[in-house]
Design a protein around this motif. Sequence first.
Motif, short mmCIF file in Angstrom:
data_model
loop_
_atom_site.label_atom_id
_atom_site.label_comp_id
_atom_site.label_asym_id
_atom_site.label_seq_id
_atom_site.Cartn_x
_atom_site.Cartn_y
_atom_site.Cartn_z
N SER A 155 87.57 32.02 19.30
CA SER A 155 88.97 32.23 18.40
C SER A 155 90.22 31.79 19.20
N ASP A 196 88.53 41.23 6.19
CA ASP A 196 89.86 40.27 6.18
C ASP A 196 91.12 40.97 6.22
N GLU A 197 92.11 40.43 6.05
CA GLU A 197 93.49 40.99 6.18
C GLU A 197 93.67 41.77 4.94
N SER A 226 93.64 36.96 9.86
CA SER A 226 93.30 37.51 10.87
C SER A 226 91.81 38.58 10.35
N TYR A 227 90.83 38.47 11.15
CA TYR A 227 89.61 39.12 10.77
C TYR A 227 89.34 40.33 11.90
N THR A 228 88.91 41.30 11.13
CA THR A 228 88.28 42.39 12.34
C THR A 228 86.67 42.48 12.15
N GLU A 277 83.62 45.09 13.03
CA GLU A 277 83.19 46.23 13.23
C GLU A 277 81.73 46.61 13.50
N SER A 282 84.31 47.30 18.21
CA SER A 282 85.29 46.19 17.56
C SER A 282 85.48 45.11 17.99
N GLN A 337 88.18 41.29 17.25
CA GLN A 337 88.96 40.44 16.15
C GLN A 337 88.84 38.98 16.45
#
Length: 310
Positions: free
Chosen positions: A201, A236-237, A290-292, A294, A304, A306
Amino acid sequence: MSETTSTQPVQPAPKKSHKSTIIIALMAVIIIVQGIKIFVLDPREEQRLIDEKTSTQQELDATVQRMMEIKSELDAKIAEVQKLGGDVSDLQKAKTELETELKRQKRATGKEIKALKDRVEGYELLLKTKDEEIEKLKSVNKELLSENRNLKSEKNQLGDSISQLSQSKEELATKVAIASELKAENVRILAVNDRGKERESPFKNRQLGKLKVEFNIAENNVAPIEGKKIMIRIIDENGQVIFDVARGSGTFIYNGKEEFYTASQEILFDNTKQKLTYLYEKGSDYASGSYTLEIYCDTYKMGSGQFVVK
């Protein structure tokens, strides 16, 4: 011939004794006097008889009144003995006899009064005996109450101990459950293009043929060796989970709510720090932002990460 007539001399009738006459007369007078006394009393004698009759009636009334009081006392004793758990059969029998006696017509005679007084003495003796029995019953009940209180106290203490033990057990179980939770470590999120080249990323959509997620399961000596379902969520955001049933997505329960996951794997956890890899092909471009990531196991989060898409 001439008849010779012989004449016998006539004896004179005997005369009554003057003394006998006097005696008879005196006896007649005495009988008459006694007869008069029968019908005409001496006022003093008459008053004596009236007073005697009045006194006898008063004595009878007092005895009957005492019997009525004893009846009330018997009722009270029956209730008290029953409350204490004692035998009241003799008291009930005495009460029945007393009620029968009170219904009878009484004559104001010394003999009748004496019979009633004898009964009264018997009832009073019974009441006295029951008073002693009641005191014994109270003493026994007091001891039982004390024992029950001690038993209740001991029971409460035992209950408290069990409660504390149960609480400690639950706390220990919670600690063990937390300690046995698996953790993800060395989490890496990579973009893999159509030629298999990997990039870290941030990514561009043309580089995102597939999203690659890899991590190790940290060593955990508390966790049992068993099958596990490991899930990843890409968010997603806007907080929306990337979800496609056709590509292996599904749902699970987390904190009492049904949640979506993006992809999953079934594994046998063997505590060897095993490495897991997910290759997820979205099938469409990712929106910039930005993506998270988990990672979940069963009902808890393992870790987690990002990443950013340009």
